[in-house]
Motif scaffolding. Structure first.
Motif, mmCIF file in Angstrom:
data_model
loop_
_atom_site.group_PDB
_atom_site.id
_atom_site.type_symbol
_atom_site.label_atom_id
_atom_site.label_comp_id
_atom_site.label_asym_id
_atom_site.label_seq_id
_atom_site.Cartn_x
_atom_site.Cartn_y
_atom_site.Cartn_z
ATOM 1 N N ASP A 419 56.053 59.912 30.869
ATOM 2 C CA ASP A 419 54.847 59.634 31.645
ATOM 3 C C ASP A 419 53.733 60.582 31.243
ATOM 4 O O ASP A 419 52.582 60.176 31.048
ATOM 5 C CB ASP A 419 55.119 59.780 33.146
ATOM 6 C CG ASP A 419 55.950 58.625 33.674
ATOM 7 O OD1 ASP A 419 56.073 57.624 32.938
ATOM 8 O OD2 ASP A 419 56.472 58.741 34.792
ATOM 9 N N THR A 422 52.413 59.585 27.882
ATOM 10 C CA THR A 422 51.575 58.390 27.971
ATOM 11 C C THR A 422 50.170 58.792 28.405
ATOM 12 O O THR A 422 49.161 58.365 27.826
ATOM 13 C CB THR A 422 52.155 57.412 29.011
ATOM 14 O OG1 THR A 422 53.534 57.217 28.712
ATOM 15 C CG2 THR A 422 51.435 56.089 28.987
ATOM 16 N N LYS A 426 46.781 58.647 26.191
ATOM 17 C CA LYS A 426 45.640 57.875 26.676
ATOM 18 C C LYS A 426 44.377 58.726 26.619
ATOM 19 O O LYS A 426 43.307 58.269 26.217
ATOM 20 C CB LYS A 426 45.880 57.417 28.112
ATOM 21 C CG LYS A 426 46.424 56.009 28.170
ATOM 22 C CD LYS A 426 46.522 55.522 29.595
ATOM 23 C CE LYS A 426 47.257 54.187 29.608
ATOM 24 N NZ LYS A 426 47.843 53.882 30.893
ATOM 25 N N ASP A 429 43.320 59.075 23.109
ATOM 26 C CA ASP A 429 42.759 57.817 22.664
ATOM 27 C C ASP A 429 41.341 57.652 23.201
ATOM 28 O O ASP A 429 40.455 57.146 22.520
ATOM 29 C CB ASP A 429 43.653 56.674 23.172
ATOM 30 C CG ASP A 429 43.790 55.609 22.123
ATOM 31 O OD1 ASP A 429 43.896 55.976 20.934
ATOM 32 O OD2 ASP A 429 43.787 54.423 22.497
ATOM 33 N N GLN A 430 41.165 58.101 24.430
ATOM 34 C CA GLN A 430 39.854 58.022 25.062
ATOM 35 C C GLN A 430 38.806 58.765 24.250
ATOM 36 O O GLN A 430 37.678 58.336 24.124
ATOM 37 C CB GLN A 430 39.964 58.687 26.430
ATOM 38 C CG GLN A 430 39.438 57.869 27.560
ATOM 39 C CD GLN A 430 39.627 58.651 28.838
ATOM 40 O OE1 GLN A 430 38.803 59.485 29.183
ATOM 41 N NE2 GLN A 430 40.713 58.392 29.526
ATOM 42 N N GLY A 433 40.266 57.900 19.793
ATOM 43 C CA GLY A 433 40.715 56.595 19.334
ATOM 44 C C GLY A 433 39.577 55.709 18.862
ATOM 45 O O GLY A 433 38.418 55.884 19.258
ATOM 46 N N VAL A 434 39.918 54.767 17.995
ATOM 47 C CA VAL A 434 38.913 53.857 17.471
ATOM 48 C C VAL A 434 38.869 52.615 18.358
ATOM 49 O O VAL A 434 39.894 51.986 18.598
ATOM 50 C CB VAL A 434 39.267 53.435 16.022
ATOM 51 C CG1 VAL A 434 38.263 52.413 15.515
ATOM 52 C CG2 VAL A 434 39.319 54.656 15.130
ATOM 53 N N ARG B 2 36.530 55.434 28.230
ATOM 54 C CA ARG B 2 36.584 54.735 26.954
ATOM 55 C C ARG B 2 37.979 54.165 26.779
ATOM 56 O O ARG B 2 38.965 54.896 26.790
ATOM 57 C CB ARG B 2 36.328 55.750 25.831
ATOM 58 C CG ARG B 2 35.159 55.408 24.949
ATOM 59 C CD ARG B 2 35.040 56.422 23.839
ATOM 60 N NE ARG B 2 35.100 55.769 22.569
ATOM 61 C CZ ARG B 2 36.127 55.812 21.752
ATOM 62 N NH1 ARG B 2 37.184 56.505 22.065
ATOM 63 N NH2 ARG B 2 36.083 55.171 20.608
ATOM 64 N N VAL B 3 38.079 52.852 26.669
ATOM 65 C CA VAL B 3 39.395 52.261 26.441
ATOM 66 C C VAL B 3 39.403 51.613 25.074
ATOM 67 O O VAL B 3 38.534 50.821 24.744
ATOM 68 C CB VAL B 3 39.718 51.194 27.505
ATOM 69 C CG1 VAL B 3 41.061 50.569 27.214
ATOM 70 C CG2 VAL B 3 39.691 51.819 28.878
ATOM 71 N N THR B 4 40.369 52.003 24.270
ATOM 72 C CA THR B 4 40.424 51.443 22.925
ATOM 73 C C THR B 4 41.561 50.433 22.844
ATOM 74 O O THR B 4 42.403 50.364 23.733
ATOM 75 C CB THR B 4 40.673 52.548 21.886
ATOM 76 O OG1 THR B 4 42.006 53.008 22.050
ATOM 77 C CG2 THR B 4 39.708 53.707 22.083
ATOM 78 N N GLU B 5 41.568 49.689 21.743
ATOM 79 C CA GLU B 5 42.641 48.708 21.547
ATOM 80 C C GLU B 5 43.998 49.413 21.514
ATOM 81 O O GLU B 5 44.984 48.909 22.027
ATOM 82 C CB GLU B 5 42.443 47.933 20.235
ATOM 83 C CG GLU B 5 41.388 46.862 20.299
ATOM 84 C CD GLU B 5 39.989 47.430 20.326
ATOM 85 O OE1 GLU B 5 39.815 48.618 19.977
ATOM 86 O OE2 GLU B 5 39.046 46.700 20.712
ATOM 87 N N THR B 7 44.967 51.988 23.141
ATOM 88 C CA THR B 7 45.408 52.217 24.519
ATOM 89 C C THR B 7 46.014 50.939 25.086
ATOM 90 O O THR B 7 47.084 50.957 25.693
ATOM 91 C CB THR B 7 44.220 52.641 25.402
ATOM 92 O OG1 THR B 7 43.485 53.633 24.700
ATOM 93 C CG2 THR B 7 44.687 53.176 26.718
ATOM 94 N N ASP B 14 54.566 49.937 26.484
ATOM 95 C CA ASP B 14 55.189 50.804 27.472
ATOM 96 C C ASP B 14 55.753 50.000 28.643
ATOM 97 O O ASP B 14 56.902 50.180 29.047
ATOM 98 C CB ASP B 14 54.133 51.795 27.978
ATOM 99 C CG ASP B 14 54.763 52.979 28.650
ATOM 100 O OD1 ASP B 14 55.699 53.531 28.041
ATOM 101 O OD2 ASP B 14 54.335 53.341 29.754
ATOM 102 N N ARG B 18 59.730 49.668 29.691
ATOM 103 C CA ARG B 18 60.249 50.109 30.989
ATOM 104 C C ARG B 18 60.982 48.986 31.692
ATOM 105 O O ARG B 18 62.092 49.157 32.211
ATOM 106 C CB ARG B 18 59.093 50.580 31.877
ATOM 107 C CG ARG B 18 58.752 52.022 31.636
ATOM 108 C CD ARG B 18 57.386 52.324 32.216
ATOM 109 N NE ARG B 18 56.855 53.521 31.620
ATOM 110 C CZ ARG B 18 56.893 54.716 32.210
ATOM 111 N NH1 ARG B 18 57.427 54.834 33.388
ATOM 112 N NH2 ARG B 18 56.406 55.778 31.611
#
Lengths: 472, 333
Positions: A419, A422, A426, A429-430, A433-434, B2-5, B7, B14, B18
């Motif tokens: 967790d 993850t 994230k 990535d924020q 990340g691309v 910012r959310v990327t692909e 993510t 994930d 699970r």
């Protein structure tokens, strides 16, 4: 302001946009590259020109540098997270193997065999004069001996397996260390020329992350500008362009729980070389902990149990008389001490060769006397282990539940650490990340700027044409 | 944020992982019908299961012990019943022949033969066996405890049987304790063959379970021996010694009382044994319930969990479909 200067301004815009488009392309094509940080072109204006009158005219744009968007602090967190996750996962593999050895939820095991052993003596106490029961007493005893051997062997097998993993990992560490050293050299060269070697930096971060899965490391820049990697509890591993090497060596058992002939880890850096007990965390830390603490404790407990059983049964058995009237016969072959007792446990030769050497009577010439058999069966409830706090069943069951607890706790650790990872990923990535959407928008933006800059040249061209046409 | 692909895809992977691992666990439970498949599933519970399992195996053994002890005691009781009948018959003869009304030397000679038979019968009963074991021999189960002269050649060993954890019960009655009204004062006790072996041994080794029923009783009283008394009667009959015959009457009474009291003791033991066995059986049922509670999966629960998990899995696949959105590129055509 001369018209040709406008040409140059337009040119600089086109060039800058081209660089930006190229970088955007680089980002998009590396969208799936592990450890890649998105890059951004920092643009700045070129040196302005003093124009006529009071005007200072801008002369266009130039790409100052391409930088990567990256949070060093977060990278460090991720490294630690990866270290802990690898530690849990590596431990899980080993613990599952151990758990398998002691798992008798769905089958035979020492717990069952031990009950059988004591109950066979109860049967013998019912019919001390029966040949058939004696036979089955001996079989049950042989079964318990065999299971002690099996348990000890399998635990030792796990230890060997761990040793070979440690050996493999030490080689992988050397490869990772060399990679970091090579990258250090390249990065230093690049930085000397003033550019930011983004991709190389990403690669080094990735290599560091890889190295962190093996043990607890710390990276920093020393006062000479050398990028160094330290192994916590051991010392420097990479210092700028120099790297140390790990090696393994089989050595005798030591005070800290390392078993006979298990491997010791050495580095070329440390003065005395041996770093086995300094390493913490990561895969190596996990393996060393399981090997030197858990397995050693388990082996010790098995040995203690085997030795106590053999001693206790022998003590009572020697008090008794056999069918042939002999006294003082050992049931298990006597052992000098508890060292590797679970491996050396055997029925005595007397019992092995003749079942009539199993003593049941407390007096000679009394075939119906069952007191010795009863006394041996009664050992089941005697708290002779753990300084009189546990009987054989409790002692063995506590091994099983200890292994269970360790495995369970570790499983919980894995899921918790996953967790955390993850979340950290994230966050990374924020920042780094691309995002394809973002890059596409940028692409369009830069394309438009490129077109507009071209338009500037076209306008300048037309202006120049207008000027030239004046002469006609 | 910012959310990327990246993510997006990570989240999808994930959540599927699970869900799958939870389903895997539930599927294992349905396959084995157990929720405890490895010690780590429930370390405390699995140690308890092992403990209960040992308990169960021991209880099975204790029940077998009890069965065997009961058989042994019942056989002993039967033998004692026969002895008691012999004594009753011998006393009848003694009464009949002691008073002169209907008795004379001829009748005495005739019944002497019957007494002889009774004696043989008594010896045979005393040498009764179960399988290869003589029941009245104490620990000396391998040879007849009584020789032809009526001398006891066994010992006073009590074979203890463990009928419940730590509860021991003597499964036999050594002949010396029934054939004599006062074993301590008997000739058997003084003979060289006989050995009193329960004394001292207990101190020597505390782990040995030994008899606790051989407490001396009426040590100053005169001893009556069953076989001797039958011989006395026979000799009295043969020699016409009515006084001697008269004397046996009282002794036969004592002897008979002794046998009856031994039978009462046996009865008490069997009763105790049955009570213990019954409580063991109850204990076995409780154990089975406990084990089941600890290690058996609640199927209704597992199946409904599995159905729920399947829904979760489906919906996470469904939402993944939505998550893999079209990018800006799709709109730039």
């Amino acid at each position: 302001m001369a018209i040709p200067n406008i040409f140059r301004t337009g040119m600089s815009g086109m060039m800058a946009s081209k660089t930006a488009v190229a970088t955007t392309g680089h980002n998009i094509s590396n969208a799936n590259t592990e450890g890649y940080s998105r890059q951004r072109v920092q643009q700045e204006t070129t040196t302005p020109q003093i124009g006529s009158g009071r005007n200072i005219l801008g002369t266009g744009v130039q790409p100052a540098r391409t930088e990567r968007v990256n949070d060093e602090y977060l990278e460090k967190h991720i490294r630690n997270g990866v270290r802990d996750l690898s530690n849990f996962e590596e431990k899980d593999t080993a613990l599952r193997q151990i758990e398998d050895i002691f798992n008798e939820m769905n089958g035979e095991g020492l717990n069952r065999l031990m009950s059988r052993f004591f109950n066979e003596f109860r049967k013998l106490s019912n019919e001390p004069d029966s040949e058939a029961v004696r036979q089955s007493v001996r079989e049950a005893s042989q079964a318990i001996v065999n299971d002690f051997h099996r348990l000890r062997n399998e635990v030792v097998e796990v230890r060997k397996h761990i040793d070979s993993r440690i050996e493999g990992y030490s080689k992988e560490i050397n490869t990772a260390t060399e990679e970091i050293r090579d990258l250090n050299i390249k990065i230093q060269q690049a930085e000397a020329t003033g550019v930011s070697p983004n991709d190389l930096l990403d690669k080094r971060d990735k290599a560091l992350k890889n190295l962190a899965t093996y043990m607890d490391i710390a990276a920093h820049k020393d006062n000479k500008g050398h990028y160094s990697v330290d192994v916590r509890g051991v010392g420097p591993l990479v210092v700028g362009p120099n790297a140390e090497k790990f090696s393994v060596e089989r050595t005798p058992a030591d005070q800290d729980g390392k078993g006979e002939n298990s491997v010791d880890l050495r580095t070329s850096a440390s003065a005395h070389g041996n770093v086995t007990h300094g390493l913490k965390g990561g895969k190596l830390g996990a393996l060393l902990e399981v090997r030197d603490q858990m397995l050693t404790t388990i082996l010790d407990r098995l040995d203690t149990m085997a030795y106590s059983l053999s001693e206790a049964v022998n003590d009572v058995h020697a008090e008794g008389y056999t069918r042939t009237g002999q006294k003082g016969i050992a049931f298990f072959a006597p052992m000098s001490g508890k060292d590797r007792a679970a491996e050396f446990l055997q029925l005595s030769d007397d019992v092995k060769t003749n079942i009539n050497n199993i003593a049941t009577a407390a007096i000679p010439d009394a075939p119906g006397d069952n007191r010795i058999a009863l006394a041996i069966a009664g050992l089941q409830d005697h708290r002779i282990l753990n300084d009189g706090r546990a009987n054989f069943d409790e002692f063995y069951n506590s091994i099983v539940s200890d292994v269970g607890v360790a495995t369970q706790r570790n499983k919980a650790g894995i899921s918790q650490q996953k967790d955390i990872m993850t979340q950290l990923n994230k966050m990374r990535d924020q920042i780094s990340g691309v995002s394809i959407d973002e890059e596409t928008a940028n692409l369009l933006q830069f394309q438009q700027t490129y077109g507009a800059s071209a338009k500037v040249i076209q306008v300048a061209d037309e202006m120049l044409k207008t000027v030239l046409d004046l002469k006609r | 944020m910012r959310v990327t692909e990246g993510t997006n895809y990570d989240t999808i992977r994930d959540s599927i992982q699970r869900s799958r691992s939870r389903m895997e666990n539930l599927q294992q439970q349905t396959a084995t019908l157990k929720k405890l498949n490895t010690p780590s599933d429930d370390p405390v519970g699995s140690a308890k299961v092992l403990e209960v399992r040992t308990d169960r195996m021991n209880n099975d053994q204790f029940q077998m012990n009890a069965k065997l002890a009961e058989t042994f005691l019942n056989n002993t009781d039967h033998a004692l019943e026969e002895l008691s009948n012999i004594l009753v018959r011998a006393k009848e003869i003694a009464i009949g022949q002691a008073s002169g009304a209907r008795a004379n030397d001829d009748t005495r000679l005739a019944v002497a033969e019957e007494v002889s038979q009774l004696y043989q019968q008594a010896v045979a009963t005393a040498n009764r066996r179960i399988g290869e074991r003589y029941i009245f021999g104490g620990y000396k189960t391998n040879k007849p405890p009584l020789d032809n002269e009526g001398r006891y050649t066994g010992d006073n060993g009590h074979m203890m049987s463990e009928i419940a954890k730590g509860i021991f019960l003597s499964m036999n009655v050594p002949g010396i304790e029934v054939f004599n009204t006062n074993p301590q004062a008997s000739e058997d006790a003084r003979s060289e063959i006989y050995r009193n072996n329960t004394q001292g041994e207990r101190q020597q080794n505390r782990t040995l379970a030994s008899a606790d029923e051989s407490t001396p009783e009426r040590s100053e009283a005169e001893n009556v021996n069953l076989f001797q008394e039958l011989q006395n009667l026979r000799i009295g009959l043969l020699s016409g010694d009515t006084g001697g015959i008269q004397n046996t009457l009282e002794r036969f009474d004592q002897m008979h009382a002794k046998v009856v009291s031994e039978r009462a003791k046996i009865g008490a033991r069997v009763a105790g044994l049955q009570t213990t066995t019954q409580s063991l059986e109850r204990h076995t049922i409780t154990n089975a319930q406990l084990t089941s509670q600890l290690e058996d999966a609640d199927m209704a629960q597992v199946v409904s969990d599995l159905a729920k998990e399947e829904t979760v899995f489906r919906s996470s696949l469904q939402s993944s479909h939505k998550l893999i959105q079209p990018t800006l590129l799709d709109f730039l055509k």
